[in-house]
Design a protein around this motif. Structure first.
Motif, PDB file in Angstrom:
ATOM      1  N   ALA A 114       0.882  -1.169   0.000  1.00 37.22           N
ATOM      2  CA  ALA A 114       0.000   0.000   0.000  1.00 37.22           C
ATOM      3  C   ALA A 114       0.922   1.222   0.000  1.00 37.22           C
ATOM      4  CB  ALA A 114      -0.886   0.001   1.234  1.00 37.22           C
ATOM      5  N   VAL A 115       0.556   2.212  -0.784  1.00 39.19           N
ATOM      6  CA  VAL A 115       1.432   3.385  -0.917  1.00 39.19           C
ATOM      7  C   VAL A 115       0.667   4.633  -0.501  1.00 39.19           C
ATOM      8  CG1 VAL A 115       2.840   4.745  -2.507  1.00 39.19           C
ATOM      9  CG2 VAL A 115       2.682   2.264  -2.801  1.00 39.19           C
ATOM     10  N   MET A 116       1.250   5.377   0.434  1.00 34.96           N
ATOM     11  CA  MET A 116       0.644   6.623   0.897  1.00 34.96           C
ATOM     12  C   MET A 116       1.365   7.776   0.195  1.00 34.96           C
ATOM     13  SD  MET A 116       0.621   9.518   2.787  1.00 34.96           S
ATOM     14  CE  MET A 116       2.276   9.410   3.456  1.00 34.96           C
ATOM     15  N   ILE A 117       0.590   8.584  -0.517  1.00 35.38           N
ATOM     16  CA  ILE A 117       1.182   9.666  -1.319  1.00 35.38           C
ATOM     17  C   ILE A 117       0.730  11.016  -0.756  1.00 35.38           C
ATOM     18  CG2 ILE A 117       1.412  10.608  -3.663  1.00 35.38           C
ATOM     19  CD1 ILE A 117       0.126   7.656  -4.399  1.00 35.38           C
ATOM     20  N   PRO A 118       1.650  11.768  -0.132  1.00 38.84           N
ATOM     21  CA  PRO A 118       1.275  13.092   0.390  1.00 38.84           C
ATOM     22  C   PRO A 118       1.357  14.139  -0.712  1.00 38.84           C
ATOM     23  CG  PRO A 118       3.540  12.585   1.005  1.00 38.84           C
ATOM     24  CD  PRO A 118       3.061  11.448   0.145  1.00 38.84           C
ATOM     25  N   ASP A 119       0.426  15.065  -0.708  1.00 39.27           N
ATOM     26  CA  ASP A 119       0.457  16.130  -1.710  1.00 39.27           C
ATOM     27  C   ASP A 119      -0.248  17.344  -1.117  1.00 39.27           C
ATOM     28  OD1 ASP A 119       0.764  17.548  -3.998  1.00 39.27           O
ATOM     29  OD2 ASP A 119      -0.886  16.582  -5.076  1.00 39.27           O
ATOM     30  N   GLU A 120       0.536  18.333  -0.723  1.00 40.02           N
ATOM     31  CA  GLU A 120       0.007  19.494  -0.009  1.00 40.02           C
ATOM     32  C   GLU A 120      -0.863  19.006   1.161  1.00 40.02           C
ATOM     33  OE1 GLU A 120      -1.547  22.213  -2.945  1.00 40.02           O
ATOM     34  OE2 GLU A 120       0.436  22.438  -3.819  1.00 40.02           O
ATOM     35  N   ASP A 121      -2.162  19.359   1.156  1.00 40.72           N
ATOM     36  CA  ASP A 121      -2.954  18.925   2.317  1.00 40.72           C
ATOM     37  C   ASP A 121      -3.649  17.589   2.088  1.00 40.72           C
ATOM     38  OD1 ASP A 121      -4.557  19.934   0.380  1.00 40.72           O
ATOM     39  OD2 ASP A 121      -5.889  21.044   1.716  1.00 40.72           O
ATOM     40  N   ARG A 122      -3.310  16.877   1.019  1.00 42.90           N
ATOM     41  CA  ARG A 122      -3.944  15.576   0.762  1.00 42.90           C
ATOM     42  C   ARG A 122      -3.012  14.427   1.147  1.00 42.90           C
ATOM     43  NH1 ARG A 122      -7.940  16.022  -3.814  1.00 42.90           N
ATOM     44  NH2 ARG A 122      -7.288  14.004  -4.570  1.00 42.90           N
ATOM     45  N   ARG A 123      -3.628  13.345   1.568  1.00 48.19           N
ATOM     46  CA  ARG A 123      -2.891  12.089   1.817  1.00 48.19           C
ATOM     47  C   ARG A 123      -3.682  10.998   1.110  1.00 48.19           C
ATOM     48  NH1 ARG A 123      -0.048  15.171   3.411  1.00 48.19           N
ATOM     49  NH2 ARG A 123       0.866  15.666   5.416  1.00 48.19           N
ATOM     50  N   THR A 124      -3.168  10.537  -0.003  1.00 44.01           N
ATOM     51  CA  THR A 124      -3.896   9.539  -0.796  1.00 44.01           C
ATOM     52  C   THR A 124      -3.281   8.164  -0.576  1.00 44.01           C
ATOM     53  OG1 THR A 124      -4.424  11.193  -2.467  1.00 44.01           O
ATOM     54  CG2 THR A 124      -4.616   8.889  -3.136  1.00 44.01           C
TER      55      THR A 124
END
Ligand code: SF4
Length: 344
Positions: free
Chosen positions: A97-107
């Motif tokens: 499983a991969v957690m991808i942070p992007d500004e205020d998002r965590r996908t």
């Protein structure tokens, strides 16, 4: 004998289990609250159940969260978690499983199967073959057992496996994620990605309000077939015909994933054919950089070619973006999952 996992079950199912153990049926609702709202890992932590009730349940049942065995952090903040999935009588298989942070998002990019039977030529997971379906508990564990569990904003079923090939368990997990008694996520926070398994795609469109992404990769049937055997059973044109029957201009969106292979699917002819194919479908196209894998003839298209492709689609009225590549240094980028951790 191994215990039955409670994770993934609905309150109604949990009530039946409680009743079968001679406990009041409201115990089922309490268990759901503990698992899905408080995210506890063991029956012992469910302190509003009597000790006797917990002991009785523990004889045959467990919450069943699978914990990750390893986590890798990329220079860009992307984190890859490895989960050991056990199938009866076989050594554990590692899914990611991969957690991808992007500004205020965590996908969270979630896996739905151990390996995959679809055999797409450009995909490391596909090369491993199929080892089994993840259960709803295995899928939900990816949400619960990671450090960012409480900070996730979105989830994409784009990890290992074809989610529509494991329809029942994926839908059971999505049900928990979106139900008021579960995680209470809006369906708008979830995207399921598929190569277009037609019968199940129809079920999904009828039964689920989450977004959809279709792995397209080539508008020409013969060329797509070279890369994606699924094209034979479920031709892309039929997939698009089905999508035309649904409205994607409101809450639910459809996007198309298009991995750019240098000299294979990246010229003007492809861009124009893509525009024709998608005419009348309210959608977005995501262009994806290809990450070279061993024994595969193509590399990724150069940036100027990707930009030409994007602009050509844009000029024809198709919204198109080039997706930023994330986590390449920890083999977490698209198409690289399972490249390093299973030898099977
Ligand atoms: Fe399976 Fe998706 Fe890989 Fe195709 S791209 S082999 S469907 S995991």
């Amino acid at each position: 004998m191994s215990k039955t996992r409670l994770l993934g079950k609905t309150p109604a199912q949990l009530k039946e289990i409680a009743a079968s153990c001679g406990l009041p049926s409201y115990t089922g609702g309490q268990i759901a609250q503990w698992m899905y709202q408080k995210k506890v890992r063991s029956l012992d932590q469910m302190t509003n159940l009597s000790k006797a009730a917990r002991e009785r349940l523990s004889q045959d049942y467990e919450v069943g969260v699978t914990e990750p065995t390893e986590v890798f952090t990329s220079a860009d903040g992307t984190r890859k978690y490895l989960f050991p999935i056990t199938f009866e009588g076989r050594p554990p298989f590692t899914v990611e499983a991969v957690m991808i942070p992007d500004e205020d998002r965590r996908t969270l990019c979630v896996s739905s199967q151990a390996g995959c039977k679809m055999g797409c030529k450009f995909c490391m997971t596909g090369r491993q073959g199929f080892h089994g379906n993840l259960s709803a508990a295995d899928i939900l564990s990816q949400f619960i057992a990671i450090e960012e569990s409480d900070d996730l904003s979105n989830a994409v079923f784009m990890g290992m496996g074809e989610p529509l090939d494991n329809y029942e368990e994926v839908m059971a997990a999505i049900n928990v994620l979106t139900a008021d008694w579960g995680f209470a996520w809006s369906p708008k926070r979830i995207t399921l990605s598929s190569i277009g398994v037609l019968p199940r795609l129809k079920d999904y469109l009828e039964g689920c309000k989450c977004h959809l992404a279709i792995s397209l990769h080539n508008p020409f049937a013969d060329e797509r077939l070279e890369m994606m055997p699924v094209q034979k059973a479920y031709p892309l044109e039929k997939v698009i015909d089905l999508l035309r029957q649904y409205d994607f201009s409101g809450q639910r969106r459809v996007s198309f994933e298009y991995t750019m292979f240098r000299g294979f699917n990246d010229d003007k002819r492809h861009a124009d054919a893509l525009v024709r194919l998608l005419r009348g479908v309210h959608c977005r196209v995501n262009l994806i950089r290809f990450h070279k894998i061993p024994d595969f003839p193509y590399g990724t298209s150069p940036d100027p070619v990707m930009e030409m492709f994007r602009d050509r689609l844009g000029a024809a009225g198709v919204t198109c973006t080039i997706r930023a590549s994330r986590g390449e240094d920890i083999f977490a980028a698209c198409g690289l999952l399972a490249g390093k951790h299973n030898t099977a």
